[in-house]
Design an enzyme around this catalytic site. Structure first.
Site, PDB file in Angstrom:
ATOM      1  N   GLU A 166       0.821  -1.218   0.000  1.00  0.00           N
ATOM      2  CA  GLU A 166       0.000   0.000   0.000  1.00  0.00           C
ATOM      3  C   GLU A 166       0.850   1.261   0.000  1.00  0.00           C
ATOM      4  OE1 GLU A 166      -2.763  -0.124   3.259  1.00  0.00           O
ATOM      5  OE2 GLU A 166      -3.951  -1.715   2.339  1.00  0.00           O
ATOM      6  N   GLU A 252      -6.052  -7.487  -0.587  1.00  0.00           N
ATOM      7  CA  GLU A 252      -6.314  -7.359   0.859  1.00  0.00           C
ATOM      8  C   GLU A 252      -7.609  -6.603   1.074  1.00  0.00           C
ATOM      9  OE1 GLU A 252      -3.081  -5.882   3.533  1.00  0.00           O
ATOM     10  OE2 GLU A 252      -4.685  -4.663   4.418  1.00  0.00           O
TER      11      GLU A 252
HETATM   12  C1  IDC Z   1      -2.722  -3.590  10.542  1.00  0.00           C
HETATM   13  C2  IDC Z   1      -2.811  -4.741  11.518  1.00  0.00           C
HETATM   14  C3  IDC Z   1      -2.489  -4.251  12.905  1.00  0.00           C
HETATM   15  C4  IDC Z   1      -1.168  -3.520  12.892  1.00  0.00           C
HETATM   16  C5  IDC Z   1      -1.197  -2.409  11.832  1.00  0.00           C
HETATM   17  C6  IDC Z   1       0.105  -1.642  11.704  1.00  0.00           C
HETATM   18  O1  IDC Z   1      -4.105  -5.307  11.447  1.00  0.00           O
HETATM   19  O2  IDC Z   1      -2.458  -5.348  13.797  1.00  0.00           O
HETATM   20  O3  IDC Z   1      -0.928  -2.961  14.162  1.00  0.00           O
HETATM   21  O4  IDC Z   1      -1.477  -2.990  10.582  1.00  0.00           O
HETATM   22  O5  IDC Z   1       1.094  -2.419  11.179  1.00  0.00           O
HETATM   23  C7  IDC Z   1      -3.904  -2.072   5.859  1.00  0.00           C
HETATM   24  C8  IDC Z   1      -2.562  -2.691   5.873  1.00  0.00           C
HETATM   25  C9  IDC Z   1      -2.417  -3.677   6.996  1.00  0.00           C
HETATM   26  C10 IDC Z   1      -3.129  -3.189   8.242  1.00  0.00           C
HETATM   27  C11 IDC Z   1      -4.632  -3.129   7.939  1.00  0.00           C
HETATM   28  C12 IDC Z   1      -5.484  -2.704   9.123  1.00  0.00           C
HETATM   29  O6  IDC Z   1      -2.210  -3.294   4.639  1.00  0.00           O
HETATM   30  O7  IDC Z   1      -1.031  -3.850   7.254  1.00  0.00           O
HETATM   31  O8  IDC Z   1      -2.891  -4.119   9.256  1.00  0.00           O
HETATM   32  N1  IDC Z   1      -4.820  -2.216   6.828  1.00  0.00           N
HETATM   33  O9  IDC Z   1      -5.120  -1.429   9.555  1.00  0.00           O
HETATM   34  N2  IDC Z   1      -4.383  -1.259   4.949  1.00  0.00           N
HETATM   35  C13 IDC Z   1      -5.607  -0.848   5.312  1.00  0.00           C
HETATM   36  C14 IDC Z   1      -5.918  -1.446   6.524  1.00  0.00           C
END
Ligand code: IDC
Length: 329
Positions: A166, A252
């Protein structure tokens, strides 16, 4: 003579047994994938839709990468793809941890690819940029990582490369194209496998790139959404990209809010699934972990890493379990 007859009888019996395409076919899945227009196609040039789940960060939740778990993802859940999310920066990321950590991550990826292949699933190797916003930040490490991966897995027809999860912050499409042009030729020197490319604003701006796509075959562009946050406005973006001829892959999505936590919307998720199913858009649900957050598919009180029952799953977990079970993939 008797022995030969017995062998012949055994062969005849084996040939006459009904075949369950997935269970019996040890060659990965439906063979090498290609991108044809906006669609993903299999080795018979038939449209194919991949549906499955993503790990959380591999370094953070490594234990779900085991053969029993992957087997049940395929056999019990009905998944035909699994995504191995390897953070580049956060949580012992590939570029921020030490070399022992990198070795560990590569071993996990090798095991993940093997378990996916042994269990007839496609597997996405995801270079999970997030806090490092711009894929150009660690472009050299990315290039050498993908060189290693493409070389290691060049003979597998079920591996998909996702070169930047992302892009965000000020990252423009032109930055991403620059990065793609830096990394993709290295992958292409080993394999024609499908490559997924992230889009600006956390892979939400897939509608802004038509007319300016990359100049390689077998490329798809990612759209990510979190159902409790991203609703019809974002579905319209996806639809407009598809209508403009952009091959979209949802590598995702979550049912929660975009933080990965908070409320969970199965009704919005159903609307998304209807749209994705209509256009054969592949989708992968975040995340196969028991982290205490609502996007996690496994309840935080459940510590086993295979042998999961439906009742061990969260609201989001039950939704994707049922969704995968209903589909014929
Ligand atoms: C989130 C995880 C969380 C972690 C956070 C930061 O669920 O446990 O603390 O990342 O690293 C994304 C990302 C994905 C995120 C997810 C939810 O690709 O890494 O995971 N998210 O925030 N993009 C949109 C949402």
């Amino acid at each position: 003579m008797k022995k030969i007859l017995l062998i012949l009888a055994a062969i005849a019996l084996a040939l006459s047994l009904p075949k369950n395409a997935y269970a019996a076919d040890k060659d990965a899945t439906s063979g090498a994938l290609k991108v044809d227009g906006i669609y993903l196609t299999d080795e018979n040039n038939e449209k194919i839709q991949l549906k499955g789940v993503s790990t959380h960060g591999l370094a953070w939740f490594p234990d779900y990468v085991n053969n029993s778990m992957f087997k049940e993802l395929h056999d019990k859940w009905g998944a035909n793809v699994v995504r191995l999310a390897m953070y580049s920066a956060e949580y012992n990321g590939y570029c921020t941890g030490d070399s022992a950590n990198r070795t560990q991550l590569k071993k996990l990826i090798k095991r993940g690819v093997k378990y996916a292949s042994d269990n007839d699933m496609y597997v996405i190797i995801d270079w999970h940029i997030l806090s490092d916003s711009n894929p150009l930040t660690y472009k050299k490490s990315a290039k050498s990582f993908f060189k290693w991966a493409a070389k290691s897995f060049k003979d597998y027809d079920n591996v998909i490369y996702e070169i930047c999860n992302e892009p965000n912050g000020n990252t423009t499409w032109s930055d991403i194209k620059k990065y793609a042009d830096y990394v993709i030729p290295t992958i292409r020197s080993y394999t024609d496998a499908v490559i997924l490319v992230g889009t600006p604003t956390w892979s939400q701006d897939v509608d802004t790139i038509s007319g300016d796509l990359l100049d390689y075959d077998n490329i798809m562009y990612t759209m990510h959404f979190y159902a409790a946050t991203h609703k019809s406005t974002y579905r319209k973006k996806m639809l407009s990209a598809l209508k403009a001829g952009v091959p979209v892959f949802v590598s995702e999505f979550g049912l929660s809010e975009s933080s990965g936590n908070g409320s969970v919307s199965t009704s919005q998720a159903n609307k998304w699934a209807n749209l994705m199913d209509k256009y054969n858009v592949s989708y992968v649900c975040w995340s196969l972990s028991n982290k205490n957050e609502s996007s996690a598919l496994i309840k935080s009180t459940v510590t086993k890493t295979s042998g999961l029952k439906r009742s061990n799953l969260t609201k989001a977990g039950k939704w994707i379990f049922d969704k995968l079970n209903q589909s014929d993939t």
